[in-house]
Design an enzyme around this catalytic site. Structure first.
Site, PDB file in Angstrom:
ATOM      1  CG  ASP A   1     -10.108  -1.996  -3.727  1.00  0.00           C
ATOM      2  OD1 ASP A   1     -10.233  -1.783  -2.232  1.00  0.00           O
ATOM      3  OD2 ASP A   1     -10.992  -2.120  -4.255  1.00  0.00           O
TER       4      ASP A   1
ATOM      5  NE  ARG B   1     -18.618  -2.413  -0.547  1.00  0.00           N
ATOM      6  CZ  ARG B   1     -17.562  -3.251  -0.708  1.00  0.00           C
ATOM      7  NH1 ARG B   1     -17.386  -4.143  -1.625  1.00  0.00           N
ATOM      8  NH2 ARG B   1     -16.726  -3.132   0.371  1.00  0.00           N
TER       9      ARG B   1
ATOM     10  CE  LYS C   1     -16.690  -7.151  -4.897  1.00  0.00           C
ATOM     11  NZ  LYS C   1     -15.180  -7.170  -4.282  1.00  0.00           N
TER      12      LYS C   1
ATOM     13  CG  ASP D   1      -7.974   1.240  -2.217  1.00  0.00           C
ATOM     14  OD1 ASP D   1      -6.697   1.094  -1.845  1.00  0.00           O
ATOM     15  OD2 ASP D   1      -8.976   0.765  -1.820  1.00  0.00           O
TER      16      ASP D   1
ATOM     17  CG  ASP E   1      -1.880  -1.206   1.255  1.00  0.00           C
ATOM     18  OD1 ASP E   1      -3.042  -0.810   1.092  1.00  0.00           O
ATOM     19  OD2 ASP E   1      -1.390  -2.189   1.338  1.00  0.00           O
TER      20      ASP E   1
ATOM     21  CD  GLU F   1      -7.566   2.338   2.225  1.00  0.00           C
ATOM     22  OE1 GLU F   1      -7.176   1.860   1.094  1.00  0.00           O
ATOM     23  OE2 GLU F   1      -7.885   1.826   2.980  1.00  0.00           O
TER      24      GLU F   1
ATOM     25  CB  THR G   1      -5.226  -4.699   1.914  1.00  0.00           C
ATOM     26  OG1 THR G   1      -5.346  -3.506   1.620  1.00  0.00           O
ATOM     27  CG2 THR G   1      -3.867  -4.871   2.452  1.00  0.00           C
TER      28      THR G   1
ATOM     29  CG  HIS H   1     -15.427  -6.352   3.160  1.00  0.00           C
ATOM     30  ND1 HIS H   1     -14.292  -6.189   2.556  1.00  0.00           N
ATOM     31  CD2 HIS H   1     -14.849  -6.447   4.436  1.00  0.00           C
ATOM     32  CE1 HIS H   1     -13.143  -6.007   3.341  1.00  0.00           C
ATOM     33  NE2 HIS H   1     -13.377  -6.195   4.327  1.00  0.00           N
TER      34      HIS H   1
ATOM     35  CG  ASP I   1     -12.650   0.998  -0.891  1.00  0.00           C
ATOM     36  OD1 ASP I   1     -11.327   0.748  -0.982  1.00  0.00           O
ATOM     37  OD2 ASP I   1     -13.194   0.880   0.211  1.00  0.00           O
TER      38      ASP I   1
HETATM   39  P1  AMP Z   1     -14.158  -5.704  -1.159  1.00  0.00           P
HETATM   40  O1  AMP Z   1     -13.091  -6.646  -1.566  1.00  0.00           O
HETATM   41  O2  AMP Z   1     -14.962  -5.497  -2.624  1.00  0.00           O
HETATM   42  O3  AMP Z   1     -14.954  -6.144  -0.136  1.00  0.00           O
HETATM   43  O4  AMP Z   1     -13.464  -4.497  -0.991  1.00  0.00           O
HETATM   44  C1  AMP Z   1     -12.393  -4.266  -0.163  1.00  0.00           C
HETATM   45  C2  AMP Z   1     -12.696  -2.922   0.353  1.00  0.00           C
HETATM   46  O5  AMP Z   1     -13.868  -3.128   1.426  1.00  0.00           O
HETATM   47  C3  AMP Z   1     -11.944  -2.298   1.283  1.00  0.00           C
HETATM   48  O6  AMP Z   1     -10.873  -1.401   0.404  1.00  0.00           O
HETATM   49  C4  AMP Z   1     -12.386  -1.618   2.455  1.00  0.00           C
HETATM   50  O7  AMP Z   1     -12.331  -0.323   2.545  1.00  0.00           O
HETATM   51  C5  AMP Z   1     -13.631  -2.085   2.418  1.00  0.00           C
HETATM   52  N1  AMP Z   1     -14.212  -2.475   3.668  1.00  0.00           N
HETATM   53  C6  AMP Z   1     -13.627  -2.751   4.889  1.00  0.00           C
HETATM   54  N2  AMP Z   1     -14.608  -3.317   5.934  1.00  0.00           N
HETATM   55  C7  AMP Z   1     -15.716  -3.045   5.459  1.00  0.00           C
HETATM   56  C8  AMP Z   1     -16.881  -3.351   6.005  1.00  0.00           C
HETATM   57  N3  AMP Z   1     -17.252  -3.793   7.096  1.00  0.00           N
HETATM   58  N4  AMP Z   1     -18.302  -3.104   4.985  1.00  0.00           N
HETATM   59  C9  AMP Z   1     -17.774  -2.978   3.886  1.00  0.00           C
HETATM   60  N5  AMP Z   1     -16.666  -2.521   3.139  1.00  0.00           N
HETATM   61  C10 AMP Z   1     -15.675  -2.716   3.714  1.00  0.00           C
HETATM   62 MG    MG Z   2      -9.948  -0.398  -0.925  1.00  0.00          MG
END
Ligand code: AMP
Ligand code: MG
Length: 336
Positions: A132, A269, A255, A129, A52, A75, A134, A228, A282
């Site tokens: 993204d 989402r 995605k 980001d 990062d 970020e 991580t 998430h 993001d």
């Molecule tokens: P994804 O892989 O699409 O879920 O995206 C990763 C991103 O989800 C990260 O960069 C975070 O900013 C975000 N993230 C972290 N925790 C949460 C959460 N509890 N709900 C939604 N998004 C999150």
């Molecule tokens: Mg991210």
């Protein structure tokens, strides 16, 4: 210079910066594999890696070199890295960044990371980001580097020139969630369409979303991390509209690329925690790329996303990315 000239320059600079940052993340990947992952716990408990920091420093420096200083909402920041206890991590960041910019030193990296965070409320800025997904990166799964210029349109902050690199994605593979090399890079700008190319180089191709019609089965793209998003509700919504395939589950804004090239029909989402707003970095680049491929992007209530509210999409609830007829059906199902 005309508006179009600026757009072309921004797009070229963003592409070059992200392309370079990929080299830093790949070098970081090799270092992490060797040293087992060393991470610094962030407030939100998501792991931050040397990738990062190295990626953000490279993008900030490349943009400044090619376009002059411009506000950027990234970020990461330099604070944690300046802590003497994290000296070994800083050394690893230098080693990773060196793969993208030979000879870069620790001071240059700390200075780049110390660039004040821009706020889209104060005018146009870049949103970055640097890595993204991580958690996906650390797992050896999907991750992405995402960069978008946030401009104003219709009184809202809107992503303009945008780039996503997905170094482990093959959108044409039978299971695109499975990590694959060399990965892809996608670019888009308002009303210019979206294009994708291999990170190994070669010709680019237009990104065109599936022309979804009622009766077509629905393939969702959903987060790999169950925390998430509410995957069960996403599948329930889609089932109200039609037959569904097993969703693709993958980390990061990769995605968006699967919906933009028609491999998936929708990216949903649905927040588990209604008080957590989505972060600008993001989603900004993915939203522009999906829009240019023919998708509608809105929130679960059908409202347009506003990227001009600060570092988060605080005016919106959830995200819907899909071809127009499917997006409309999903929003109607969510309202019901
Ligand atoms: P994804 O892989 O699409 O879920 O995206 C990763 C991103 O989800 C990260 O960069 C975070 O900013 C975000 N993230 C972290 N925790 C949460 C959460 N509890 N709900 C939604 N998004 C999150
Ligand atoms: Mg991210």
């Amino acid at each position: 210079m005309t508006r179009d000239d600026w757009s072309t320059r921004r797009q070229a600079a963003a592409f070059a910066a992200v392309r370079r940052a990929v080299l830093a993340t790949q070098a970081a990947r090799a270092l992490i594999d060797r040293a087992a992952s060393e991470t610094i716990a962030k407030d939100d408990a998501s792991p931050v890696t040397i990738a990062d920091f190295a990626s953000q420093a490279i993008v900030v420096r490349m943009l400044a070199h090619l376009l002059g200083a411009a506000p950027i909402l990234g970020e990461e920041s330099d604070t944690a890295l300046r802590d003497e206890a994290h000296r070994a991590i800083l050394d690893a960041v230098v080693a990773a960044a060196d793969a993208a910019e030979e000879g870069i030193d620790a001071e240059e990296i700390l200075e780049a990371l110390a660039t004040p965070k821009a706020d889209p409320r104060n005018g146009p800025c870049w949103a970055l980001d640097p890595v993204d997904g991580t958690k996906g990166f650390l797992r050896g799964g999907q991750y992405a580097i995402a960069l978008a210029w946030i401009a104003g349109e219709n009184g809202r902050g809107t992503p303009a020139e945008s780039v996503i690199a997905s170094p482990a994605l093959d959108p044409t593979a039978a299971d695109p969630a499975t990590p694959s090399s060399p990965g892809v890079i996608a670019v888009a700008a308002p009303r210019s369409g979206a294009r994708i190319a291999s990170l190994a180089g070669g010709e680019s191709a237009a990104l065109v979303a599936h022309d979804w019609k009622r009766g077509d089965p629905i393939r969702l793209a959903l987060s790999f991390e169950r925390a998430h998003g509410d995957a069960d509700s996403a599948v329930t919504l889609a089932r109200r509209i039609g037959e569904t395939f097993e969703p693709f589950r993958l980390d990061s804004c990769s995605k968006y690329l699967l919906v933009a090239n028609g491999r998936a029909d929708a990216y949903l989402r649905i927040p588990r925690d209604a008080t957590r707003a989505e972060c600008v970095w993001d989603h900004a680049a993915g939203v522009r790329i999906a829009m240019e491929s023919g998708c509608t992007v809105c929130d679960l209530r059908g409202e347009p996303l506003d990227f001009g509210r600060g570092p988060t999409l605080s005016a919106n609830v959830g995200i819907v990315v899909a071809p127009p007829r499917l997006a409309e059906a999903l929003v109607a199902a969510a309202r019901a």
